[in-house]
Write a protein that holds these residues in place. Sequence first.
Motif, mmCIF file in Angstrom:
data_model
loop_
_atom_site.group_PDB
_atom_site.id
_atom_site.type_symbol
_atom_site.label_atom_id
_atom_site.label_comp_id
_atom_site.label_asym_id
_atom_site.label_seq_id
_atom_site.Cartn_x
_atom_site.Cartn_y
_atom_site.Cartn_z
ATOM 1 N N ALA B 341 62.948 4.972 26.226
ATOM 2 C CA ALA B 341 61.786 5.832 26.010
ATOM 3 C C ALA B 341 62.218 7.141 25.356
ATOM 4 C CB ALA B 341 61.102 6.103 27.338
ATOM 5 N N HIS B 342 63.341 7.672 25.842
ATOM 6 C CA HIS B 342 63.819 8.931 25.286
ATOM 7 C C HIS B 342 64.263 8.762 23.837
ATOM 8 C CE1 HIS B 342 67.083 11.909 24.555
ATOM 9 N NE2 HIS B 342 66.087 12.700 24.872
ATOM 10 N N GLY B 343 64.916 7.635 23.557
ATOM 11 C CA GLY B 343 65.314 7.364 22.178
ATOM 12 C C GLY B 343 64.101 7.331 21.265
ATOM 13 N N LEU B 344 63.057 6.640 21.712
ATOM 14 C CA LEU B 344 61.861 6.518 20.873
ATOM 15 C C LEU B 344 61.163 7.858 20.704
ATOM 16 C CD1 LEU B 344 60.455 3.170 22.300
ATOM 17 C CD2 LEU B 344 61.495 3.517 20.063
ATOM 18 N N SER B 345 60.974 8.579 21.822
ATOM 19 C CA SER B 345 60.215 9.821 21.699
ATOM 20 C C SER B 345 61.007 10.874 20.924
ATOM 21 C CB SER B 345 59.815 10.347 23.082
ATOM 22 O OG SER B 345 60.957 10.770 23.778
ATOM 23 N N THR B 346 62.340 10.878 21.098
ATOM 24 C CA THR B 346 63.156 11.811 20.322
ATOM 25 C C THR B 346 63.009 11.522 18.837
ATOM 26 O OG1 THR B 346 64.744 11.813 22.109
ATOM 27 C CG2 THR B 346 65.474 12.727 20.029
ATOM 28 N N ALA B 347 63.069 10.222 18.507
ATOM 29 C CA ALA B 347 62.916 9.842 17.103
ATOM 30 C C ALA B 347 61.555 10.305 16.599
ATOM 31 C CB ALA B 347 63.072 8.339 16.949
ATOM 32 N N GLY B 386 54.957 13.797 21.413
ATOM 33 C CA GLY B 386 55.131 14.842 22.410
ATOM 34 C C GLY B 386 54.687 14.381 23.777
ATOM 35 N N LEU B 387 53.535 13.740 23.809
ATOM 36 C CA LEU B 387 53.026 13.272 25.098
ATOM 37 C C LEU B 387 53.918 12.174 25.648
ATOM 38 C CD1 LEU B 387 49.199 13.351 24.405
ATOM 39 C CD2 LEU B 387 50.568 14.962 25.725
ATOM 40 N N ALA B 388 54.431 11.339 24.737
ATOM 41 C CA ALA B 388 55.359 10.305 25.196
ATOM 42 C C ALA B 388 56.591 10.960 25.806
ATOM 43 C CB ALA B 388 55.778 9.423 24.026
ATOM 44 N N SER B 389 57.015 12.036 25.167
ATOM 45 C CA SER B 389 58.208 12.715 25.648
ATOM 46 C C SER B 389 57.986 13.322 27.026
ATOM 47 C CB SER B 389 58.596 13.780 24.625
ATOM 48 O OG SER B 389 59.453 14.707 25.197
ATOM 49 N N ILE B 390 56.794 13.845 27.278
ATOM 50 C CA ILE B 390 56.577 14.454 28.588
ATOM 51 C C ILE B 390 55.991 13.475 29.585
ATOM 52 C CG2 ILE B 390 56.327 16.754 27.603
ATOM 53 C CD1 ILE B 390 53.320 16.510 28.127
ATOM 54 N N ALA B 391 56.087 12.181 29.254
ATOM 55 C CA ALA B 391 55.781 11.134 30.218
ATOM 56 C C ALA B 391 54.321 11.090 30.623
ATOM 57 C CB ALA B 391 56.677 11.273 31.455
ATOM 58 N N LEU B 392 53.453 11.002 29.650
ATOM 59 C CA LEU B 392 52.043 10.793 29.943
ATOM 60 C C LEU B 392 51.856 9.335 30.388
ATOM 61 C CD1 LEU B 392 49.258 12.383 29.428
ATOM 62 C CD2 LEU B 392 49.005 10.739 27.558
ATOM 63 N N PRO B 393 51.070 9.097 31.393
ATOM 64 C CA PRO B 393 50.843 7.707 31.806
ATOM 65 C C PRO B 393 50.350 6.870 30.626
ATOM 66 C CG PRO B 393 49.940 9.171 33.433
ATOM 67 C CD PRO B 393 50.402 10.031 32.296
ATOM 68 N N GLY B 394 50.849 5.655 30.546
ATOM 69 C CA GLY B 394 50.506 4.800 29.419
ATOM 70 C C GLY B 394 51.586 4.821 28.352
ATOM 71 N N MET B 395 52.506 5.720 28.505
ATOM 72 C CA MET B 395 53.634 5.765 27.576
ATOM 73 C C MET B 395 54.888 5.323 28.324
ATOM 74 S SD MET B 395 52.357 7.236 24.849
ATOM 75 C CE MET B 395 51.149 8.394 24.266
ATOM 76 N N ALA B 396 55.883 4.873 27.549
ATOM 77 C CA ALA B 396 57.100 4.364 28.169
ATOM 78 C C ALA B 396 57.740 5.407 29.077
ATOM 79 C CB ALA B 396 58.084 3.922 27.094
ATOM 80 N N GLY B 397 57.679 6.659 28.654
ATOM 81 C CA GLY B 397 58.309 7.721 29.417
ATOM 82 C C GLY B 397 57.770 7.821 30.835
ATOM 83 N N PHE B 398 56.506 7.543 30.993
ATOM 84 C CA PHE B 398 55.916 7.661 32.324
ATOM 85 C C PHE B 398 56.514 6.646 33.279
ATOM 86 C CE2 PHE B 398 52.754 6.219 35.400
ATOM 87 C CZ PHE B 398 52.629 7.392 36.136
ATOM 88 N N VAL B 399 56.540 5.389 32.797
ATOM 89 C CA VAL B 399 57.107 4.336 33.648
ATOM 90 C C VAL B 399 58.507 4.735 34.083
ATOM 91 C CG1 VAL B 399 57.726 1.913 33.740
ATOM 92 C CG2 VAL B 399 55.831 2.656 32.307
ATOM 93 N N ALA B 400 59.292 5.187 33.092
ATOM 94 C CA ALA B 400 60.680 5.509 33.365
ATOM 95 C C ALA B 400 60.789 6.655 34.366
ATOM 96 C CB ALA B 400 61.380 5.878 32.057
ATOM 97 N N GLU B 401 60.058 7.721 34.099
ATOM 98 C CA GLU B 401 60.185 8.898 34.953
ATOM 99 C C GLU B 401 59.711 8.593 36.366
ATOM 100 O OE1 GLU B 401 59.854 12.394 32.576
ATOM 101 O OE2 GLU B 401 58.699 13.359 34.164
ATOM 102 N N PHE B 402 58.641 7.818 36.437
ATOM 103 C CA PHE B 402 58.114 7.450 37.742
ATOM 104 C C PHE B 402 59.142 6.656 38.536
ATOM 105 C CE2 PHE B 402 55.692 4.682 40.580
ATOM 106 C CZ PHE B 402 54.950 5.641 41.257
ATOM 107 N N MET B 403 59.769 5.679 37.861
ATOM 108 C CA MET B 403 60.759 4.856 38.561
ATOM 109 C C MET B 403 61.965 5.691 38.991
ATOM 110 S SD MET B 403 60.606 1.380 36.297
ATOM 111 C CE MET B 403 61.568 0.283 37.297
ATOM 112 N N VAL B 404 62.396 6.571 38.086
ATOM 113 C CA VAL B 404 63.554 7.400 38.434
ATOM 114 C C VAL B 404 63.233 8.268 39.643
ATOM 115 C CG1 VAL B 404 64.916 9.365 37.673
ATOM 116 C CG2 VAL B 404 64.615 7.422 36.165
ATOM 117 N N LEU B 405 62.078 8.879 39.625
ATOM 118 C CA LEU B 405 61.725 9.774 40.735
ATOM 119 C C LEU B 405 61.545 8.984 42.020
ATOM 120 C CD1 LEU B 405 59.363 12.283 38.940
ATOM 121 C CD2 LEU B 405 61.565 12.768 39.995
ATOM 122 N N THR B 406 60.935 7.806 41.927
ATOM 123 C CA THR B 406 60.777 6.978 43.124
ATOM 124 C C THR B 406 62.130 6.618 43.701
ATOM 125 O OG1 THR B 406 58.907 6.018 41.969
ATOM 126 C CG2 THR B 406 59.579 4.956 44.019
#
Lengths: 518, 507
Positions: B341-347, B386-406
């Motif tokens: 997710a980070h690779g994609l949003s950074t790109a 930008g929203l993907a980068s800050i982990a908006l639900p529905g974006m890959a970043g959200f899934v990732a951040e949620f799992m990491v925090l859990t």
Amino acid sequence: MIQTVLNTIPTPSFEYALLSPILIMFLAACLGVLVEAFFSIEKRRFAHLIIVFTSLLFAFSAVALQSGPKGRALAASGTVALDGPGWILQGTILLVATLSALLFAESKVDPLGDAFASRASTLPGGEEEKTVTKLGWTQTEIWPLFTFSISGMLLFVTANDLLVLFVALEVMSLPLYLLAGLARRRRLLSQEAALKYFILGALASGILLFGSALTYAYTGSLEFGQISNGISSANNSPGLLTAAIALVAVGMLFKVGAVPFHQWVPDVYMGSPTPVTSFMAGAVKVAAFGGLLRVFYVAFGALVWDWRPLIWVVAGLTMVVGSVIALAQSDFKRMLAYSSISNGGFILVGFSATNRPAIAAVLIYLIAYAFATVGAFALLTLIREQAGESSTLIRWKGLGKKSPLVASLMSLFMLSFAGIPLTSGFTAKFGVFTAAISGGATALVLVGVLASVIAAVFYVRVIILMFFSEPIPDGPFVVVPSVFTTIAITASALVTIILGLFPQVIIDLISSASVFLR
Amino acid sequence: MNFPWLLIILLIPLIAAVLLFIPKKYVIFKDQQIALYSSLITLLFVIVVALQFDTSSNATTQFDISFDWIPVFGISFHLGLTGISLVLIALTAVLTPIVILATKHEVQKKNKEFLMWILLTEASALAVFLARDLFLFYVVFEAMLIPIFFLVGRFGGPRKNAAALKFILFGLAGGLVMLAALIWLYFAAATQLGRGTFSISALSNELNLDVWTERWLFLGFFFAFALKAPMVPGHTWLPDTAEQATPGTSTMLIGILDKVGTYGMLAILLPIFPNASKEFAPVIIGFAVFGVIYGALIAIAQKDMKRTFAYISISHFGFIVMGIFSFTSIGMIGSTIYMVAHGLSTAGLFLTAGYLISQKDNSLISSFGGLTKAAPVMTGLFLISGLASIALPGMAGFVAEFMVLTGTFQVYKIPAIIATLAIILAAVYMLWLYQRVFTGIESKDSKNIIDLSKKQILVLSPIVVLTVLFGFYPAPIVKIAEATIASTMSSIGATDPQPIIKTEVNK
């Protein structure tokens, strides 16, 4: 009476075949002197080139043919040891010296002729100098001096006796003192370098000789094997022995340019004609470390626990001081001089491990470093201005634009010095660090790591200057060399790459040959 | 021997880099085409390999290929595919063609050279993720500094020289410390196993180091990885480099190469030094959380867009490290998804902003404003990235951040809670940045900004598509990485915490 004395002296044995590389180079040097005496001035250069390159070829063939396991033996009544490391060192010296010889022979890059003064006897900047330069004379005596020096080196790395070692050292060094003073450009600097080198070199030789005498006083022998036996069996007067080892160490460490005996290196490297500098940084370095290895591993091997801490300190100091001072250099030749000091430190790291991998590691490092450094100096001879070589780094800005090839090759050698993987420099560094860790000197390796990072700064800075900066208006230009320098550069670049990509080739060769005879 | 899929994947970009230098008389393709086609062929091969990848297999690695390299030291040229490396080579193979296409405008002169270094970057990234021999891994880990060094130094901004130097020195510092640790590890292994080896599998399965050796070695390797995927306080090179590098370079560097650090932690540190990893985990989690918050706070304060992105990445690397050292399956899988997710949003961020920056030749936030009118499509794409980068639900970043925090919360409650604050900070840095650049009063020459062309939109669209796809359906990544994560978990002897409320299962 005379008869009985004669009977007690054994007839000296003399193995001509085993000693042939040394003899060939010595003979070539003598022939060179004859050429100077009997040939007309126009024909001398050509005759010298034939003699030098043929003798190098024959000497190397002699090394290659005899260096197998069968050819490892003591010669000349045990005073010369042609063992695995001895052959490897001789072979390396001959190859690296060949590359330097190619640079000596180059006469196309400088419009005035080769890199040497037309007549060393003329006054720098005087009328006479201009006349002889105009006449196109060259100082062809460099060739016999060069070959004498090589024969001295070949003997030095195989000397198994302190007296032979000293004689070899002098045969190797005296021609160098002269060669250092023969630069065509900036002659005063060159002559100053020669004088400095001579005075300090003579002092170091004296110290070495004094150390040898004390060793003899303690052990009753000059031969390495017997010195070792003497040290193991005797148990009196350790003070005498300590002094002996310390003096020998100082003499040898001076030759390798280790801190704190390094002060001569920058001035001499900078003042000497660049082909001679390449010879010093390449072949002479190999010879000096070769001699150091043998003296300390064979003769003083029994006292390793006494001298090792000293080497640790010297190695650490040499790496750090060499790298740190190199940071501040603005002249390329001077920078490479400090780089040579700092690389010497890394070699000492491997040296301090005193086991079999250590011998192999030191030999590999020497080969990798010698070829890369000759390559770097060879490239320097191509980067010129009206007044000669352009060695002020800041003027190299944007060189990558003017000659991408020269700049890329220079970058290759810089990356190799910095120890980036896939170059020979990495193979070498990996080797010495491996040896040192196996010898228990992990802390020293950490110092080495630190020094490597510091050293990377000035190597990388050369690349940044050449490739990332805009060219300055009246900057240096790059000349196209003749076939001589081209071969030298190509060969060093190939060795640098091949040793980086496929180190197995050299490791196999050297590991099987890393045992000293005594 | 099997069909050498991995070797081919590795060789394609290398061969293409050489082909670039064949005189144009003999080649019908332009430089751009050679680079693009080769990277697409690489992608094709990666897809073929991914389809053949057996997710149910028990083997640690698949598609192995191995040659002796330096037998004296037990070094072999060994490539192999684990679940995590498959995920990361796929990321590499997807991003490279996008970067090649999207940076066409960046480098007009010296285009050939630029493409060569990009291809070499791709090759080194692929090699480092595929290496199953620790020595090979190290060699590529160091060698990959060179392409980026030249990309920064040859094509970067006004202070590129200093940035390039800083970049390579930090890289070398980490690498050389790792080298010392590597050699030490070799001897430790040689004494214990009776043979010298650098095989990652052998080192992780057969080795039992004594406590202090393991601790020191762990620190040596961790130092290198933490400088690479920069963790605070070893992060200062990243903003400087990103600021001076072109957006394409930054995408390759931050999007792909910096993942080597987190990949190394996951694939090398944990399996080879399980005990030390566990000992140091709390400290590392502490540093990671600090990095998460620190990166986010500093990102808010930046004046330069590229520096902002760099600090955002530092914050995100904190999350990834946190997930890895939580030692829970969910945390580690979360980290793996996070890397993608980070690779994609950074790109997305760097390349979209790249179009903008190249039109003005500077990346200061203050020099833009009110671009919505002039460049609506760019605005939209930037917002999505930008929203993907800050982990908006529905974006890959959200899934990732949620799992990491859990995952982290299961083990380290307080750190997880603190890290959650970063979500709020993320909204601040991203939305405020968006607000200053794209909304508000139009700055003087904003009208001259040209919007993205259809071609450019097409180039960037895969990033958006994949971000949304993995946002709703992360199962492919989970499935591929699952087995590898499970074996990593078992090799460190970690088990997932059991839920407190147990439901009776009907028998």
